[in-house]
Design an enzyme around this catalytic site. Structure first.
Site, PDB file in Angstrom:
ATOM      1  N   THR A   1      18.855 -33.521  70.841  1.00 43.17           N
ATOM      2  CA  THR A   1      20.265 -33.780  70.519  1.00 43.17           C
ATOM      3  C   THR A   1      20.538 -33.197  69.140  1.00 43.17           C
ATOM      4  OG1 THR A   1      20.194 -35.792  71.826  1.00 43.17           O
ATOM      5  CG2 THR A   1      21.981 -35.611  70.209  1.00 43.17           C
TER       6      THR A   1
ATOM      7  N   LEU B   1      18.713 -38.472  79.788  1.00 47.43           N
ATOM      8  CA  LEU B   1      17.874 -39.526  80.367  1.00 47.43           C
ATOM      9  C   LEU B   1      17.918 -40.799  79.533  1.00 47.43           C
ATOM     10  CD1 LEU B   1      15.103 -39.870  78.514  1.00 47.43           C
ATOM     11  CD2 LEU B   1      14.445 -37.806  79.694  1.00 47.43           C
TER      12      LEU B   1
ATOM     13  N   LYS C   1      26.906 -34.037  74.422  1.00 46.97           N
ATOM     14  CA  LYS C   1      25.852 -35.045  74.285  1.00 46.97           C
ATOM     15  C   LYS C   1      26.276 -36.151  73.306  1.00 46.97           C
ATOM     16  CE  LYS C   1      22.113 -37.289  74.273  1.00 46.97           C
ATOM     17  NZ  LYS C   1      21.697 -38.128  75.375  1.00 46.97           N
TER      18      LYS C   1
ATOM     19  N   ASN D   1      27.195 -40.315  74.065  1.00 47.77           N
ATOM     20  CA  ASN D   1      26.565 -41.451  73.381  1.00 47.77           C
ATOM     21  C   ASN D   1      27.561 -42.256  72.566  1.00 47.77           C
ATOM     22  OD1 ASN D   1      24.129 -41.063  74.506  1.00 47.77           O
ATOM     23  ND2 ASN D   1      23.077 -40.354  72.668  1.00 47.77           N
TER      24      ASN D   1
ATOM     25  N   TYR E   1      28.483 -55.280  78.285  1.00 48.08           N
ATOM     26  CA  TYR E   1      27.816 -56.551  77.989  1.00 48.08           C
ATOM     27  C   TYR E   1      27.847 -56.813  76.491  1.00 48.08           C
ATOM     28  CZ  TYR E   1      25.948 -56.849  82.714  1.00 48.08           C
ATOM     29  OH  TYR E   1      25.833 -56.950  84.070  1.00 48.08           O
ATOM     30  N   ALA E   2      28.302 -57.995  76.121  1.00 47.30           N
ATOM     31  CA  ALA E   2      28.209 -58.394  74.715  1.00 47.30           C
ATOM     32  C   ALA E   2      26.752 -58.739  74.425  1.00 47.30           C
ATOM     33  CB  ALA E   2      29.093 -59.600  74.457  1.00 47.30           C
TER      34      ALA E   2
ATOM     35  N   CYS F   1      18.625 -43.328  69.868  1.00 59.21           N
ATOM     36  CA  CYS F   1      19.748 -42.402  70.085  1.00 59.21           C
ATOM     37  C   CYS F   1      21.086 -42.898  69.560  1.00 59.21           C
ATOM     38  CB  CYS F   1      19.854 -42.077  71.569  1.00 59.21           C
ATOM     39  SG  CYS F   1      18.437 -41.137  72.164  1.00 59.21           S
TER      40      CYS F   1
ATOM     41  N   LYS G   1      15.455 -52.378  74.183  1.00 58.85           N
ATOM     42  CA  LYS G   1      15.985 -52.748  75.499  1.00 58.85           C
ATOM     43  C   LYS G   1      14.796 -52.929  76.432  1.00 58.85           C
ATOM     44  CE  LYS G   1      16.702 -48.111  77.366  1.00 58.85           C
ATOM     45  NZ  LYS G   1      17.622 -47.195  78.010  1.00 58.85           N
TER      46      LYS G   1
HETATM   47  N1  LIG Z   1      14.554 -40.882  73.584  1.00 66.00           N
HETATM   48  C1  LIG Z   1      15.609 -40.734  74.349  1.00 66.00           C
HETATM   49  O1  LIG Z   1      15.969 -41.621  75.139  1.00 66.00           O
HETATM   50  C2  LIG Z   1      16.432 -39.493  74.263  1.00 66.00           C
HETATM   51  C3  LIG Z   1      17.372 -39.212  75.289  1.00 66.00           C
HETATM   52  C4  LIG Z   1      18.111 -38.027  75.206  1.00 66.00           C
HETATM   53  C5  LIG Z   1      17.955 -37.184  74.125  1.00 66.00           C
HETATM   54  N2  LIG Z   1      17.064 -37.484  73.143  1.00 66.00           N
HETATM   55  C6  LIG Z   1      16.906 -36.531  72.046  1.00 66.00           C
HETATM   56  O2  LIG Z   1      15.755 -35.735  72.318  1.00 66.00           O
HETATM   57  C7  LIG Z   1      15.062 -35.418  71.095  1.00 66.00           C
HETATM   58  C8  LIG Z   1      13.640 -35.927  71.153  1.00 66.00           C
HETATM   59  O3  LIG Z   1      13.689 -37.338  71.275  1.00 66.00           O
HETATM   60  P1  LIG Z   1      12.378 -38.195  71.607  1.00 66.00           P
HETATM   61  O4  LIG Z   1      12.818 -39.617  71.728  1.00 66.00           O
HETATM   62  O5  LIG Z   1      11.648 -37.555  72.724  1.00 66.00           O
HETATM   63  O6  LIG Z   1      11.560 -37.970  70.238  1.00 66.00           O
HETATM   64  P2  LIG Z   1      10.107 -38.488  69.861  1.00 66.00           P
HETATM   65  O7  LIG Z   1      10.190 -38.858  68.435  1.00 66.00           O
HETATM   66  O8  LIG Z   1       9.621 -39.481  70.860  1.00 66.00           O
HETATM   67  O9  LIG Z   1       9.206 -37.165  70.024  1.00 66.00           O
HETATM   68  C9  LIG Z   1       9.357 -36.022  69.276  1.00 66.00           C
HETATM   69  C10 LIG Z   1       8.026 -35.274  69.275  1.00 66.00           C
HETATM   70  O10 LIG Z   1       8.203 -33.988  68.664  1.00 66.00           O
HETATM   71  C11 LIG Z   1       6.993 -33.673  67.988  1.00 66.00           C
HETATM   72  N3  LIG Z   1       7.201 -32.552  67.046  1.00 66.00           N
HETATM   73  C12 LIG Z   1       7.805 -32.548  65.838  1.00 66.00           C
HETATM   74  N4  LIG Z   1       7.801 -31.307  65.305  1.00 66.00           N
HETATM   75  C13 LIG Z   1       7.170 -30.507  66.188  1.00 66.00           C
HETATM   76  C14 LIG Z   1       6.864 -29.117  66.223  1.00 66.00           C
HETATM   77  N5  LIG Z   1       7.198 -28.316  65.221  1.00 66.00           N
HETATM   78  N6  LIG Z   1       6.212 -28.636  67.296  1.00 66.00           N
HETATM   79  C15 LIG Z   1       5.876 -29.430  68.333  1.00 66.00           C
HETATM   80  N7  LIG Z   1       6.156 -30.758  68.357  1.00 66.00           N
HETATM   81  C16 LIG Z   1       6.789 -31.285  67.312  1.00 66.00           C
HETATM   82  C17 LIG Z   1       6.605 -34.994  67.350  1.00 66.00           C
HETATM   83  O11 LIG Z   1       5.252 -35.003  66.951  1.00 66.00           O
HETATM   84  C18 LIG Z   1       6.919 -35.964  68.497  1.00 66.00           C
HETATM   85  O12 LIG Z   1       5.796 -36.160  69.339  1.00 66.00           O
HETATM   86  C19 LIG Z   1      15.907 -36.033  69.986  1.00 66.00           C
HETATM   87  O13 LIG Z   1      16.812 -35.083  69.528  1.00 66.00           O
HETATM   88  C20 LIG Z   1      16.648 -37.158  70.707  1.00 66.00           C
HETATM   89  O14 LIG Z   1      17.854 -37.481  70.063  1.00 66.00           O
HETATM   90  C21 LIG Z   1      16.296 -38.611  73.196  1.00 66.00           C
END
Ligand SMILES: NC(=O)c1ccc[n+]([C@@H]2O[C@H](COP(=O)([O-])OP(=O)(O)OC[C@H]3O[C@@H](n4cnc5c(N)ncnc54)[C@H](O)[C@@H]3O)[C@@H](O)[C@H]2O)c1
Length: 441
Positions: free
Chosen positions: A121, A156, A210, A214, A257-258, A266, A327
């Site tokens: 994101t 997701l 995106k 959210n 839901y409250a 996110c 959650k």
């Molecule tokens: N978690 C969610 O529910 C969700 C849903 C939709 C979108 N997003 C977005 O997706 C993105 C990732 O979210 P997440 O929850 O999976 O993050 P996370 O923190 O769980 O994982 C990120 C991973 O990236 C790795 N990383 C950092 N720099 C790196 C590099 N240079 N090379 C390779 N790996 C590297 C970290 O070590 C870590 O394992 C964010 O932008 C988030 O906003 C998250």
């Protein structure tokens, strides 16, 4: 296709695994060596239903591999996904250092044409910055290799990540290249069989889509929480109100839901980041600022009710806390309302005995230096002689507990229900003092 996925967190690991499941050759890349080691052993370091089995299956079939080798990661895939974290920076704007570091690596090591897909994101304009970064790294080594940058945000939900990825509501593809958009369409074809879910648009609109999704969901929660706080003061029941408004098909039942406030990795950061984006272009976003302000206060509401109940004397008292994850069905505690509550209770001298079906180990690590928090392995262990029970996360196993057992164990029969799980009349009949959100107490 041959795919590389940078970042093996919730999004990257699910993306890589689901594409492998459909027969693609996937290499997942992370800079966290411990994470990659455990994935190579078939151990998934996060709790996400169904993910571990799917990772193991695809790894065994040789469809899914893991590496910390950045150069190999860049050269392996014809399509490279960027799914690294974009945490909030100090001023609340999205910190792009991880995304841009992957972009620099791509420009440094790529030898053949690539399609680069931003799945993280990221603020509007990031695809342009990724493109500029790769171009600069290529020109540093006098290389002329063609590439396209596509924005393909991920929608997701943690706790249902595989189901969401396998059966998405929509697949947003932001691209200024018809060729790259077609490749993405082919890649997503197995997830797009029932009816066409691909929405094509320009990159900036995809990036904004995106955040818009959210912020809109967060706004529904904050609005409902504001109405709940009003209901408390007016002697109305927000649960009746919820059913009454949800029946309107223009409103519907989702996300009304409250509760104890939204958390997670996110909503909080994305609302903040969009506010900063708006301010940076000279626009004051009143509604988004309100959404954030209401949520910040809402995370305190359970504490405020508890503090008032005990006439502001909680030092030395012990409270049972059920639910640490932000959650149910995840072990993620990022920005969780439970953290606000633990911080407030323990900083006022109270002891907390907490239980969560999945997030216990995480809480142990997070609060290793807070001696006032004990993380219990069983939910019953939290109750003995506690001065009240606080429920923060709506895990299924908390929905129908044995209230007689709870009453027998607690030093004082009081329940603070941050998710409106219980029937107020029933709890009152059993002799509990019951506090909920927006239900008149
Ligand atoms: N978690 C969610 O529910 C969700 C849903 C939709 C979108 N997003 C977005 O997706 C993105 C990732 O979210 P997440 O929850 O999976 O993050 P996370 O923190 O769980 O994982 C990120 C991973 O990236 C790795 N990383 C950092 N720099 C790196 C590099 N240079 N090379 C390779 N790996 C590297 C970290 O070590 C870590 O394992 C964010 O932008 C988030 O906003 C998250």
């Amino acid at each position: 296709m041959k795919l590389s996925v940078f970042g093996t967190g919730y999004v990257g690991l699910v993306t890589g695994t689901c594409f492998a499941e459909m027969g693609n050759d996937v290499l997942c890349v992370d800079i966290d060596a411990a994470k990659i080691e455990s994935l190579r052993r078939g151990e998934v370091p996060i709790f996400e239903p169904g993910l571990e089995e799917m990772v193991q299956d695809n790894a065994q079939r040789g469809q899914l591999q893991f590496t910390t080798d950045i150069e190999l990661g860049v050269t392996f895939g014809d399509v490279i996904f960027i799914a690294v974290g974009t945490p909030a920076g100090e001023d609340g704007s999205a910190d792009l250092q991880y995304v841009l570091s992957v972009a620099r690596s791509i420009g440094t090591y790529m030898e053949t044409d690539k399609i680069i897909v931003d799945k993280s994101t990221v603020p509007v304009g990031t695809a342009d910055r990724v493109q500029e970064t790769i171009t600069a790294a290529l020109s540093d080594r006098d290389a002329q290799i063609s590439f396209h940058v596509v924005s393909n945000p991920e929608f997701l939900k943690e706790g249902a990540a595989i189901a969401d990825f396998m059966k998405p509501d929509r697949i947003v593809v932001g691209s200024d290249s018809e060729y790259a958009a077609d490749v993405l369409e082919q890649l997503y074809a197995p997830f797009n069989r029932n009816h066409d879910k691909v929405v094509h648009m320009d990159r900036r609109s995809a990036e904004l889509t995106k955040y818009a999704a959210n912020v809109m969901l967060a706004a529904r929660i904050s609005l409902m929480n504001e109405l709940a706080n009003l209901a408390d003061r007016l002697g109305a029941d927000i649960e009746a109100v919820r059913r009454g408004v949800g029946m309107d098909p223009r409103i519907g039942y989702h996300f009304i839901y409250a509760g104890a406030g939204y958390g997670g990795s996110c909503f909080p950061k994305d609302v903040q980041a969009l506010i900063r984006t708006a301010e940076a272009v000279g626009y004051q976003p009143h509604i988004m600022a309100g959404v954030e302000a209401v949520n910040r206060l809402q995370k305190r509401v359970l504490f405020d009710k508890l503090f008032q109940h005990f006439d502001e004397r909680i030092e030395g008292r012990t409270f049972a806390l059920w639910g640490l994850a932000f959650k149910p069905n995840t072990d993620d505690m990022r920005e969780a309302p439970s953290c606000t509550l633990i911080d407030l209770l323990t900083s006022h001298g109270a002891q907390v005995r907490a239980y969560d079906p999945q997030a216990g180990a995480h809480a142990h690590r997070l609060y290793s230096d807070n001696s006032r928090l004990t993380v219990c392995d069983q939910r019953a262990d939290t109750l003995e002689n506690a001065h009240g029970l606080v429920v923060v996360t709506e895990w299924n196993e908390f929905r129908s507990p044995d209230f007689n057992l709870i009453k027998g164990a607690l030093a004082e029969p009081v329940v603070f229900d941050g998710r409106n799980l219980y029937d107020p009349d029933y709890l009152k009949r059993l002799g509990f003092k019951y506090y909920a959100i927006g239900r008149g107490s």
